[in-house]
Design a protein around this motif. Structure first.
Motif, mmCIF file in Angstrom:
data_model
loop_
_atom_site.group_PDB
_atom_site.id
_atom_site.type_symbol
_atom_site.label_atom_id
_atom_site.label_comp_id
_atom_site.label_asym_id
_atom_site.label_seq_id
_atom_site.Cartn_x
_atom_site.Cartn_y
_atom_site.Cartn_z
ATOM 1 N N ASP A 238 0.872 -1.173 0.000
ATOM 2 C CA ASP A 238 0.000 0.000 0.000
ATOM 3 C C ASP A 238 0.911 1.226 0.000
ATOM 4 O O ASP A 238 1.780 1.352 0.866
ATOM 5 C CB ASP A 238 -0.913 0.008 1.222
ATOM 6 N N ALA A 239 0.720 2.095 -0.964
ATOM 7 C CA ALA A 239 1.624 3.235 -1.133
ATOM 8 C C ALA A 239 1.280 4.427 -0.257
ATOM 9 O O ALA A 239 2.004 5.428 -0.264
ATOM 10 C CB ALA A 239 1.629 3.671 -2.598
ATOM 11 N N SER A 240 0.196 4.352 0.520
ATOM 12 C CA SER A 240 -0.308 5.537 1.226
ATOM 13 C C SER A 240 0.732 6.172 2.134
ATOM 14 O O SER A 240 0.953 7.395 2.091
ATOM 15 C CB SER A 240 -1.552 5.177 2.037
ATOM 16 N N ALA A 241 1.377 5.374 2.981
ATOM 17 C CA ALA A 241 2.330 5.940 3.941
ATOM 18 C C ALA A 241 3.508 6.588 3.224
ATOM 19 O O ALA A 241 3.979 7.661 3.628
ATOM 20 C CB ALA A 241 2.814 4.852 4.896
ATOM 21 N N ASP A 242 3.995 5.947 2.156
ATOM 22 C CA ASP A 242 5.121 6.520 1.415
ATOM 23 C C ASP A 242 4.714 7.783 0.671
ATOM 24 O O ASP A 242 5.490 8.742 0.581
ATOM 25 C CB ASP A 242 5.693 5.487 0.448
ATOM 26 N N ASP A 263 -7.793 1.434 -11.116
ATOM 27 C CA ASP A 263 -8.814 2.477 -11.013
ATOM 28 C C ASP A 263 -8.097 3.828 -10.943
ATOM 29 O O ASP A 263 -7.667 4.279 -9.875
ATOM 30 C CB ASP A 263 -9.651 2.245 -9.757
ATOM 31 N N GLY A 264 -7.951 4.479 -12.095
ATOM 32 C CA GLY A 264 -7.240 5.744 -12.155
ATOM 33 C C GLY A 264 -7.887 6.830 -11.320
ATOM 34 O O GLY A 264 -7.199 7.687 -10.754
ATOM 35 N N ALA A 265 -9.218 6.798 -11.205
ATOM 36 C CA ALA A 265 -9.911 7.820 -10.411
ATOM 37 C C ALA A 265 -9.562 7.678 -8.936
ATOM 38 O O ALA A 265 -9.368 8.680 -8.227
ATOM 39 C CB ALA A 265 -11.419 7.705 -10.617
ATOM 40 N N GLU A 266 -9.470 6.431 -8.453
ATOM 41 C CA GLU A 266 -9.101 6.227 -7.050
ATOM 42 C C GLU A 266 -7.668 6.691 -6.793
ATOM 43 O O GLU A 266 -7.383 7.367 -5.796
ATOM 44 C CB GLU A 266 -9.236 4.763 -6.652
ATOM 45 N N THR A 267 -6.755 6.338 -7.705
ATOM 46 C CA THR A 267 -5.371 6.766 -7.533
ATOM 47 C C THR A 267 -5.272 8.280 -7.490
ATOM 48 O O THR A 267 -4.586 8.854 -6.638
ATOM 49 C CB THR A 267 -4.496 6.216 -8.667
ATOM 50 N N GLU A 268 -5.971 8.950 -8.401
ATOM 51 C CA GLU A 268 -5.947 10.412 -8.409
ATOM 52 C C GLU A 268 -6.463 10.970 -7.089
ATOM 53 O O GLU A 268 -5.864 11.903 -6.511
ATOM 54 C CB GLU A 268 -6.795 10.949 -9.562
ATOM 55 N N ALA A 269 -7.568 10.412 -6.569
ATOM 56 C CA ALA A 269 -8.141 10.915 -5.325
ATOM 57 C C ALA A 269 -7.160 10.764 -4.164
ATOM 58 O O ALA A 269 -7.011 11.683 -3.348
ATOM 59 C CB ALA A 269 -9.450 10.182 -5.021
ATOM 60 N N VAL A 270 -6.492 9.616 -4.081
ATOM 61 C CA VAL A 270 -5.544 9.395 -2.993
ATOM 62 C C VAL A 270 -4.329 10.308 -3.145
ATOM 63 O O VAL A 270 -3.857 10.907 -2.171
ATOM 64 C CB VAL A 270 -5.110 7.916 -2.945
#
Length: 356
Positions: A238-242, A263-270
């Motif tokens: 999971d890339a969130s912390a980095d 899901d490109g939309a999810e990646t953009e949102a995060v």
């Protein structure tokens, strides 16, 4: 009769020569390539350093980070149109062959390889060590943020992320659902596929052996032991912390509207939530797949190889190469340490395997 045969043969030879000329012309690129050997995470990896054909340097550099699979430095030539576009912006490109044992590697291993490649590049006289950025596709989305967050000074100057995901499990479910939807699966089949996926995830969570997996009723007969080990080592990625730990560097996020893997939309949102304000630029291309190839081309069994052979620059959707070139030119114009671009870009209209 003999004369007709000779005329026909001559015509065939002329056509063949013309086609060969087109292939040679279309596959000639305005850059200079040299083979290099780079010490990376305790091994020596072969690769290619591509530099602009004109000028002695030192050039700013883009380091390529591959997606999933057994990929050589050029990605069978797929990267060369990118390298040429980057060279025209005044940038060099560095890409390494994936190691033969890549299925034994974790995302942390891959991040160390990339960090070592950055350190090696800074020893090269033709490279501007203060202006080195990363380009990464798909699975590289779990590598790029690690490198940026942990890189020693002067760090990473920018990132181009292509079809990247954030969470391995969410990406896998999205991939499964999108494939089933594309196949026209009915609700019962979707429910059964999701149940089978959860059963496999339960095996992964408890560290089941490959033999246990193969004995399960939902085992994929095409999934080998090395792949199972790879998934077991990486499925919690999971890339969130980095992403949250990254310093404020410019990020260009690219995705295809017809991406079945991520899901490109999810990646953009995060990315918008976790990256520093003012650092993210997003481009989403209609009629493009996960690989950022034009959808009708990639999904045709004959158009894809013919386009790759006779017109490789036409594989990509309109604006893709130009947008990246513009982004790189902007990075040359801004002072190091300033995350904001000087000139805004013009607007343009896996199941559980982590594949991409």
């Amino acid at each position: 009769m003999r004369k007709a045969f000779v005329v026909t043969l001559a015509a065939v030879v002329l056509v063949a020569a013309a086609l060969a000329g087109v292939v040679l012309w279309q596959n000639s690129y305005d850059l200079h390539e040299q083979r290099v050997a780079v010490p990376a995470d305790g091994r020596l990896l072969e690769g290619v350093l591509a530099t602009p054909a004109q000028g002695p340097g030192p050039f700013p550099l883009v380091v390529f980070v591959h997606g999933d699979g057994d990929v050589d430095a050029t990605h069978d030539g797929f990267y060369r149109p990118y390298w040429e576009a980057f060279a025209r912006a005044g940038y060099a490109s560095l890409s390494l062959d994936k190691p033969a044992d890549w299925l034994s590697r974790t995302m942390d291993d891959r991040a160390r390889e990339t960090t070592d490649a950055l350190a090696w590049a800074r020893t090269r006289p033709e490279i501007d060590g203060n202006r080195i950025g990363l380009w990464g596709a798909s699975q590289a989305g779990w590598v790029l943020p690690k490198v940026v967050a942990r890189a020693p000074a002067p760090g990473v100057a920018f990132v181009i992320a292509v079809g990247t995901a954030v969470n391995w499990h969410r990406q896998g479910e999205y991939h499964l659902r999108s494939e089933l939807r594309a196949e026209g699966a009915d609700p019962a089949r979707v429910a059964d596929a999701l149940r089978a996926r959860e059963a496999t995830l339960a095996l992964l969570r408890r560290g089941a052996t490959y033999e246990e997996y193969r004995a399960s009723p939902d085992a994929d007969p095409d999934l080998g032991p090395e792949r199972w080990t790879f998934i077991g080592r990486n499925h919690t990625a999971d890339a969130s912390a980095d992403l949250r730990a990254m310093p404020p560097v410019p990020v260009l996020l690219l995705s295809g509207a017809d991406d079945l893997n991520v899901d490109g939309a999810e990646t953009e949102a995060v990315y918008r939530e976790l990256l520093a304000p003012g650092t993210l630029t997003v481009r989403r291309y209609p009629g493009a797949t996960h690989a950022l190839v034009r959808t009708p081309v990639e999904r045709s069994p004959w158009r894809l190889p013919l386009t790759a052979l006779f017109a490789p620059r036409s594989l990509f959707p309109s604006g893709l190469l130009a947008d990246q070139r513009t982004f790189l030119e902007q990075q040359k114009r801004r002072a190091p340490g300033n995350a904001r671009d000087d000139v805004p870009m013009r607007p343009r209209s896996g199941r559980l395997l982590g594949r991409g």
